[in-house]
Every structure is written in C-alpha cells, then in structure tokens.
Design an enzyme around this catalytic site. Structure first.
Site, PDB file in Angstrom:
ATOM      1  N   HIS A 163       0.803  -1.108  -0.246  1.00  0.00           N
ATOM      2  CA  HIS A 163      -0.017  -0.001  -0.152  1.00  0.00           C
ATOM      3  C   HIS A 163       0.825   1.154  -0.165  1.00  0.00           C
ATOM      4  O   HIS A 163       2.185   1.208   0.339  1.00  0.00           O
ATOM      5  CB  HIS A 163      -0.953  -0.031   1.404  1.00  0.00           C
ATOM      6  CG  HIS A 163      -2.009  -0.978   1.407  1.00  0.00           C
ATOM      7  ND1 HIS A 163      -1.968  -1.780   2.361  1.00  0.00           N
ATOM      8  CD2 HIS A 163      -2.898  -1.043   0.642  1.00  0.00           C
ATOM      9  CE1 HIS A 163      -3.292  -2.687   2.240  1.00  0.00           C
ATOM     10  NE2 HIS A 163      -3.587  -2.150   1.260  1.00  0.00           N
ATOM     11  N   CYS A 248      -2.083   0.707  10.044  1.00  0.00           N
ATOM     12  CA  CYS A 248      -3.232  -0.005   9.594  1.00  0.00           C
ATOM     13  C   CYS A 248      -4.030  -0.774  10.704  1.00  0.00           C
ATOM     14  O   CYS A 248      -5.124  -1.314  10.389  1.00  0.00           O
ATOM     15  CB  CYS A 248      -2.760  -1.255   8.515  1.00  0.00           C
ATOM     16  SG  CYS A 248      -1.428  -2.295   8.971  1.00  0.00           S
TER      17      CYS A 248
HETATM   18  N1  LIG Z   1      -3.092  -0.691   5.377  1.00  0.00           N
HETATM   19  C1  LIG Z   1      -1.996  -1.932   5.756  1.00  0.00           C
HETATM   20  O1  LIG Z   1      -0.949  -1.953   5.481  1.00  0.00           O
HETATM   21  N2  LIG Z   1      -2.738  -2.994   5.876  1.00  0.00           N
HETATM   22  C2  LIG Z   1      -2.068  -4.050   5.817  1.00  0.00           C
HETATM   23  C3  LIG Z   1      -2.887  -5.279   5.403  1.00  0.00           C
HETATM   24  C4  LIG Z   1      -1.909  -6.842   5.491  1.00  0.00           C
HETATM   25  C5  LIG Z   1      -2.869  -7.811   4.911  1.00  0.00           C
HETATM   26  N3  LIG Z   1      -2.027  -9.146   5.189  1.00  0.00           N
HETATM   27  C6  LIG Z   1      -3.082  -7.863   3.546  1.00  0.00           C
HETATM   28  O2  LIG Z   1      -2.261  -8.277   2.515  1.00  0.00           O
HETATM   29  O3  LIG Z   1      -4.342  -7.233   3.130  1.00  0.00           O
END
Ligand SMILES: NC(=O)NCCC[C@H](N)C(=O)O
Length: 258
Positions: A163, A248
C-alpha cells in the site's frame, strides 16, 4: 470539541492465514499477536484516544487491519471495496461502526477497488496509491466522494510495496517520511525526509509531538526524537509478518459530532 476516537478490531483465530504479497510467509503466533494488539490499544488510550472496537470478523484473517476498510474525510466515511477478494466481507461491520458514531457513509462500488492503506491524508490533501489493491476506478471514486468536500486528491503509482502507506506516512507538519528503496516517486511529495528502516516510515500521529511507531524501527525513532518528536514504540512483530504496520491497526476519527 473534536472527538478523539480510534476504531480498532480484535484479531481473529484465523489471523495466521492472513495474506502475504511482498514477504515470505513466516509462522504467526496468534496469542502473541493478541497481546501485541492489546498493548497497541493501550498505547492509544494512554495518549487520550477512546478506542472503539468494530465487531470482530472471525472468518476474515486480515480483519484486524481495520484501516483498509474505510477512509474518513471530515465526518464522511468512504467504505472501501478491498482489492483482495478475501477481504471484502470485512467492510459491513466497519460501516455499522462508523454510522453508529455519527459519520455520513458513502461506499466504493463495483468494479472499483480501494484499500484504506493506500490513502495518506495530509491536511486536505489525500494522496492515493494506485497499486496492487487500489485501481483507477477506486481512485476516481475517491475523488468523486471527497473533492466536492474540499479535498485535493493526488494519485501516486505504487509498485514496490503493498500500500502507499507501507512506503510513506507523514509527520505532524506534513513532511512525508519514507524508506528510500521502497518509495517509487519521492518527488511527488512537497517535503520528503528519508528514514533508515522500512518500518520507520510508519507513524500514527497521537497528538502534539507524540508518534506511535513500531519497535522494529529504533534508528528511525532516534532520528525523529532528535528532531523534537516523542516516539512511542509498540512491538507489532506478529502483524509485520503479514505486511501490517502501526498505521493499519486503527482508524482515527477526529471530526465527528458528539
Ligand atoms: N494498510 C495496511 O498496510 N494493511 C496491511 C494489510 C495486510 C494484509 N495481510 C493484506 O495483505 O491485506
């Protein structure tokens, strides 16, 4: 008076099955993760944030990364349509939670995709990462939702990380910080400060000079302390194994009525 509330979401029993895209999978200790999540919430509360728990989504391994399900601008919530199919069921309880808190609710519609982790807010500017999870239609829908409210939306290509906010976040004065090997276009930001570690690029603004940061970025914390900031370190090792970061794990809501 502006409220200081933060949405958080308890990790579920399937956390270890969370998605990994840019990392190699390593085993996640779910009970350690739960203890780390409790300490993360405690750090928010210790600095004046009222934490509000979104109902858990135990069938969704990545639901703890609550930031991806909603983008807030003023009192308006844009409920996302996550780029990963396995994460789409996360959004309904987040919608309920923000509506209960008094936000106006809008939604990203099919076929667009947008993850909250791709949206970096600096004042009225919303930088949006167009990458693996957020597509062009998601960017268009973000513009349509928030430009009429006075936001300026700046789209930024993201290739090296999951992201936009995996690569960059911003200090209280709006300076963007990032770990240079992972920032595709630093010149797109008005002021850019390099930090020496990948997780050092992630700060949650707690208020005043206080910055919530990962314990895995001690050199970056030292650099920021030397600039007059006050890093508050939390160990989130189990979430980092799933490409999560401090940003997050919560959504701060500062402009709701009531
Ligand atoms: N906003 C973020 O950095 N979110 C992390 C999401 C990690 C989750 N394992 C994903 O791949 O969607």
């Amino acid at each position: 008076m502006a409220s200081k509330k933060a949405l958080i979401r308890r990790p579920g029993p399937r956390l270890a099955e969370g998605l990994v895209t840019h990392l190699e999978r390593t085993p996640v200790d779910v009970s350690l993760a739960l203890a780390q999540w409790e300490a993360y919430g405690e750090a928010l509360r210790a600095h004046g944030w009222e934490t509000v728990e979104v109902d858990p989504a135990d069938d969704c391994p990545d639901a703890v990364f609550v930031e991806d399900a909603v983008v807030m601008f003023r009192n308006v919530a844009l409920i996302t349509r996550p780029g990963a199919e396995s994460r789409r069921a996360e959004t309904s309880a987040v919608e309920q939670a923000v509506a209960d808190l008094g936000a106006s609710v809008n939604r990203v519609r099919e076929p667009g995709t947008l993850d909250g982790g791709d949206v970096l807010k600096i004042g009225d500017t919303l930088y949006v990462g167009r990458g693996g999870r957020t597509d062009a239609d998601g960017v268009r829908q973000l513009r349509a939702a928030f430009e009429p409210l006075g936001a300026r939306v700046v789209a930024v290509p993201v290739a090296s990380v999951l992201h936009l906010k995996s690569a960059v976040t911003a200090l209280p004065d709006g300076t963007v910080i990032g770990y240079p090997p992972l920032v595709d276009n630093p010149s797109l930001f008005e002021r850019f400060l390099p930090v020496p570690e990948e997780p050092g690029a992630h700060v949650v603004l707690l208020g005043g000079a206080k910055l919530l940061m990962a314990a895995s970025a001690p050199k970056s914390a030292e650099l920021l302390a030397d600039l007059g900031y006050e890093p508050v370190l939390v160990d989130i090792s189990e979430f980092e194994k799933l490409e999560g970061c401090v940003t997050c794990l919560s959504v701060r809501l500062r402009n709701l009525y009531g």
